[in-house]
Design an enzyme around this catalytic site. Structure first.
Site, PDB file in Angstrom:
ATOM      1  N   GLY A   1     -16.620   2.070  -7.929  1.00 24.48           N
ATOM      2  CA  GLY A   1     -17.045   1.519  -9.379  1.00 24.48           C
ATOM      3  C   GLY A   1     -17.065   2.001 -10.541  1.00 24.48           C
ATOM      4  O   GLY A   1     -17.236   1.534 -11.714  1.00 24.48           O
TER       5      GLY A   1
ATOM      6  N   GLY B   1     -12.175   4.508  -6.032  1.00 23.56           N
ATOM      7  CA  GLY B   1     -10.933   4.196  -6.007  1.00 23.56           C
ATOM      8  C   GLY B   1     -10.348   4.290  -7.448  1.00 23.56           C
ATOM      9  O   GLY B   1      -9.422   5.250  -7.953  1.00 23.56           O
TER      10      GLY B   1
ATOM     11  N   ARG C   1      -3.092  -6.609 -15.216  1.00 21.00           N
ATOM     12  CA  ARG C   1      -4.614  -6.447 -15.472  1.00 21.00           C
ATOM     13  C   ARG C   1      -4.875  -7.093 -16.881  1.00 21.00           C
ATOM     14  O   ARG C   1      -6.196  -7.382 -17.249  1.00 21.00           O
ATOM     15  CB  ARG C   1      -5.028  -4.967 -15.593  1.00 21.00           C
ATOM     16  CG  ARG C   1      -4.710  -4.323 -14.086  1.00 21.00           C
ATOM     17  CD  ARG C   1      -5.611  -3.018 -13.737  1.00 21.00           C
ATOM     18  NE  ARG C   1      -7.140  -3.114 -13.821  1.00 21.00           N
ATOM     19  CZ  ARG C   1      -7.554  -3.094 -14.861  1.00 21.00           C
ATOM     20  NH1 ARG C   1      -7.046  -2.336 -16.069  1.00 21.00           N
ATOM     21  NH2 ARG C   1      -9.102  -3.099 -14.912  1.00 21.00           N
TER      22      ARG C   1
ATOM     23  N   TYR D   1      -7.783  -9.576 -16.560  1.00 21.74           N
ATOM     24  CA  TYR D   1      -8.931  -9.207 -17.279  1.00 21.74           C
ATOM     25  C   TYR D   1      -8.955  -8.944 -18.607  1.00 21.74           C
ATOM     26  O   TYR D   1      -9.943  -8.381 -19.136  1.00 21.74           O
ATOM     27  CB  TYR D   1      -9.581  -8.053 -16.297  1.00 21.74           C
ATOM     28  CG  TYR D   1      -9.205  -7.751 -14.827  1.00 21.74           C
ATOM     29  CD1 TYR D   1      -9.934  -8.780 -14.005  1.00 21.74           C
ATOM     30  CD2 TYR D   1      -8.277  -6.767 -14.392  1.00 21.74           C
ATOM     31  CE1 TYR D   1      -9.727  -8.736 -12.688  1.00 21.74           C
ATOM     32  CE2 TYR D   1      -8.053  -6.803 -13.031  1.00 21.74           C
ATOM     33  CZ  TYR D   1      -8.759  -7.637 -12.156  1.00 21.74           C
ATOM     34  OH  TYR D   1      -8.406  -7.431 -10.812  1.00 21.74           O
TER      35      TYR D   1
ATOM     36  N   CYS E   1       8.660 -14.662 -17.388  1.00 24.72           N
ATOM     37  CA  CYS E   1       8.606 -15.961 -17.803  1.00 24.72           C
ATOM     38  C   CYS E   1       6.953 -16.574 -18.074  1.00 24.72           C
ATOM     39  O   CYS E   1       6.620 -17.626 -17.276  1.00 24.72           O
ATOM     40  CB  CYS E   1       9.465 -17.065 -17.067  1.00 24.72           C
ATOM     41  SG  CYS E   1      10.855 -16.633 -17.452  1.00 24.72           S
TER      42      CYS E   1
HETATM   43  N1  LLP Z   1     -15.814  -0.138  -2.290  1.00 21.98           N
HETATM   44  C1  LLP Z   1     -15.472  -1.595  -2.077  1.00 21.98           C
HETATM   45  C2  LLP Z   1     -16.366  -2.018  -1.196  1.00 21.98           C
HETATM   46  C3  LLP Z   1     -14.911  -2.253  -3.121  1.00 21.98           C
HETATM   47  O1  LLP Z   1     -14.794  -3.740  -2.994  1.00 21.98           O
HETATM   48  C4  LLP Z   1     -14.072  -1.537  -4.107  1.00 21.98           C
HETATM   49  C5  LLP Z   1     -13.337  -2.356  -5.116  1.00 21.98           C
HETATM   50  C6  LLP Z   1     -14.302  -0.266  -4.185  1.00 21.98           C
HETATM   51  C7  LLP Z   1     -14.771   0.561  -3.463  1.00 21.98           C
HETATM   52  C8  LLP Z   1     -13.720   0.599  -5.373  1.00 21.98           C
HETATM   53  O2  LLP Z   1     -13.929   0.423  -6.677  1.00 21.98           O
HETATM   54  P1  LLP Z   1     -13.529   1.292  -7.805  1.00 21.98           P
HETATM   55  O3  LLP Z   1     -14.047   2.573  -7.679  1.00 21.98           O
HETATM   56  O4  LLP Z   1     -11.929   1.301  -7.525  1.00 21.98           O
HETATM   57  O5  LLP Z   1     -13.756   0.517  -8.950  1.00 21.98           O
HETATM   58  N2  LLP Z   1      -8.551  -5.270  -9.241  1.00 21.98           N
HETATM   59  C9  LLP Z   1      -9.464  -4.817 -10.136  1.00 21.98           C
HETATM   60  C10 LLP Z   1     -10.528  -3.974  -9.617  1.00 21.98           C
HETATM   61  C11 LLP Z   1     -10.933  -4.503  -8.112  1.00 21.98           C
HETATM   62  C12 LLP Z   1     -12.205  -3.849  -7.307  1.00 21.98           C
HETATM   63  C13 LLP Z   1     -12.449  -4.395  -5.910  1.00 21.98           C
HETATM   64  N3  LLP Z   1     -13.289  -3.455  -5.310  1.00 21.98           N
HETATM   65  C14 LLP Z   1      -9.182  -4.105 -11.334  1.00 21.98           C
HETATM   66  O6  LLP Z   1      -8.025  -4.014 -11.389  1.00 21.98           O
HETATM   67  O7  LLP Z   1      -9.909  -3.585 -12.309  1.00 21.98           O
END
Ligand code: LLP
Length: 427
Positions: free
Chosen positions: A241, A285, A323, A327, A354
């Site tokens: 996150g 991530g 995105r 968002y 479209c």
């Molecule tokens: N661990 C778990 C259990 C998660 O659900 C997630 C992301 C991560 C780690 C990694 O989070 P990060 O470091 O990438 O923030 N599609 C959305 C983001 C959805 C995140 C889902 N879970 C976007 O484009 O912002």
């Protein structure tokens, strides 16, 4: 990234204008060295603390064979949330014992696949799964390592669609209502499950680290009660996150500070509670892959509405970057073949789908684009390729990794035939 004498944008020593010509557009370009340096930054930050730790790459942000290989080479474990992501990590040759599976509704097939592949642990999300994993483990005569995903009731200050730790969430066992404590008792009573620790993930694109601190404060008692129940707890997984810089509005905390704060918080709360310090795991991530990715598009049509807005259309859009539509995300962009040209005003970068909401950036400051220009949109490495769709039957773009002036195709561009490959005629 650099600007060459020819005024072109370079990434990883490659001229982006040439990349666009050679591999076509839209094209995802990843700076391989930046990917590696970012992961090394996490390792170095943890090493400075002396804590036991693990960095797990949350593959959902960008799950391809090459990326899983790179993450594993850089000593990351991999987290997956589906059979498809697990398949990709295994196809990449990742050691199964370093793969972890999440998800709020893992199917029986996915759990079978995970258990038979011998993955490291399954992160249990709900009561249903305690039962289901026990049954699958029984069939395989195995004991399965699990962690419990806890919903700590923490509001992460981020977009509501990517906030997950609040009480009203589909993920995890609720802490305040006692569901988490009940789950611990059930797991402790299951002979086929070995619970190695607790997991929490409060949201994504977070800048305010208070959420992590509050999570630790709230979890320490539950962790202590797991230890008391005799569970083989060693892990406190604080999820991912960590926010990145998309535009000047974003100000991420330096990774050294982020990690040292996290470890300090864990240390102080666990020692105050008299519980052995756990291994601290994280699952970044976005922060691993986001900044390293750039999308190259070819500018096509333009529409200027005096006094209202100027649009330039590109040959991709919400199909490779949903995105903005999802968002209201913001991005910065540059005309890559005239990278030194002074920004001539605000241009809204519109996709070719479209749908009016199919924009990639609204009112981006750009040199006036001309048809045929290459437009680079930055920080598109996370949740762009992985959330790509085939809307309007647009093929998925190609992906290249660039390093030291060399480009390597790691995902081939789809063809029109690819998008119709699974179709079968009515007669
Ligand atoms: N661990 C778990 C259990 C998660 O659900 C997630 C992301 C991560 C780690 C990694 O989070 P990060 O470091 O990438 O923030 N599609 C959305 C983001 C959805 C995140 C889902 N879970 C976007 O484009 O912002």
């Amino acid at each position: 990234m650099a600007i060459g004498e020819n005024g072109h944008l370079y990434i990883g020593g490659c001229d982006t204008t040439e990349l666009a010509t050679e591999y076509g557009t839209p094209l995802f370009v990843y700076d391989e060295q930046l990917l590696r340096d970012t992961i090394r930054g996490y390792h170095n930050a943890f090493r400075k603390t002396g804590a036991s730790y693990r960095v797990t790459y949350a593959s959902k942000a960008f799950c391809t064979v090459a990326m899983c290989q790179l993450a594993a080479e850089e000593d990351c474990a991999i987290d997956v949330v589906s059979g498809g992501e697990l398949y990709t990590a295994l196809a990449a040759g990742v050691d199964p014992s370093r793969i972890y599976m999440h998800g709020n509704n893992k199917t029986e097939d996915e759990l079978e696949y995970a258990v038979s592949s011998g993955i490291g642990a399954i992160v249990v999300d709900n009561f249903n799964e305690i039962e289901l994993i026990s049954q699958v483990a029984e069939r395989h005569h195995k004991t399965v390592d699990v962690m419990l995903r806890i919903s700590p009731g923490v509001e992460a200050h981020t977009h509501e669609h990517i906030s997950t730790g609040q009480q009203d969430s589909k993920f995890g066992f609720d802490l305040a209502l006692g569901q988490a404590a009940e789950a611990l008792r059930l797991v402790a009573a299951s002979p086929r499950l070995s619970c190695i620790g607790l997991h929490v993930h409060i949201g994504s694109q977070i800048f305010d680290t208070a959420g992590f601190t509050i999570s630790v404060e709230r979890l320490v008692d539950l962790y202590a009660s797991g230890v008391k129940l005799g569970l083989p707890f060693t892990v406190l997984n604080l999820g991912g996150g960590f926010g990145i810089r998309y535009t000047d509005e974003d100000d991420p905390e330096p990774v050294d500070r982020l990690i040292s704060e996290m470890v300090d918080t864990v240390r102080s709360h666990f020692s105050a509670r008299g519980v052995t310090e756990p291994s601290v795991w994280i699952e970044p991530g976005r922060s691993v892959v986001g900044p390293a990715g750039t999308t190259l598009y070819r500018a096509g049509s333009k529409k200027e509405i005096p006094g209202v807005r100027n649009y330039v259309a590109i040959d991709g859009g919400m199909t490779d970057n949903p995105r903005f539509a999802l968002y209201g995300a913001k991005y910065e962009a540059l005309v890559a073949n005239r990278a030194t040209a002074v920004a001539g005003g605000a241009w809204t970068i519109a996709g070719k789908c479209c749908e009016s909401g199919d924009l990639v950036a609204r009112d981006a400051l750009l040199a006036e684009p001309a048809t045929g220009d290459v437009i680079a949109v930055f920080a598109t490495g996370a949740y762009n390729y992985s959330m790509a769709s085939h809307y309007n039957r647009l093929p998925h773009p190609a992906v290249v990794f660039v390093k030291d002036g060399e480009a390597k195709v790691v995902v081939e561009r789809e063809t029109w035939a690819d998008v119709a490959r699974q179709d079968r005629p009515l007669r």
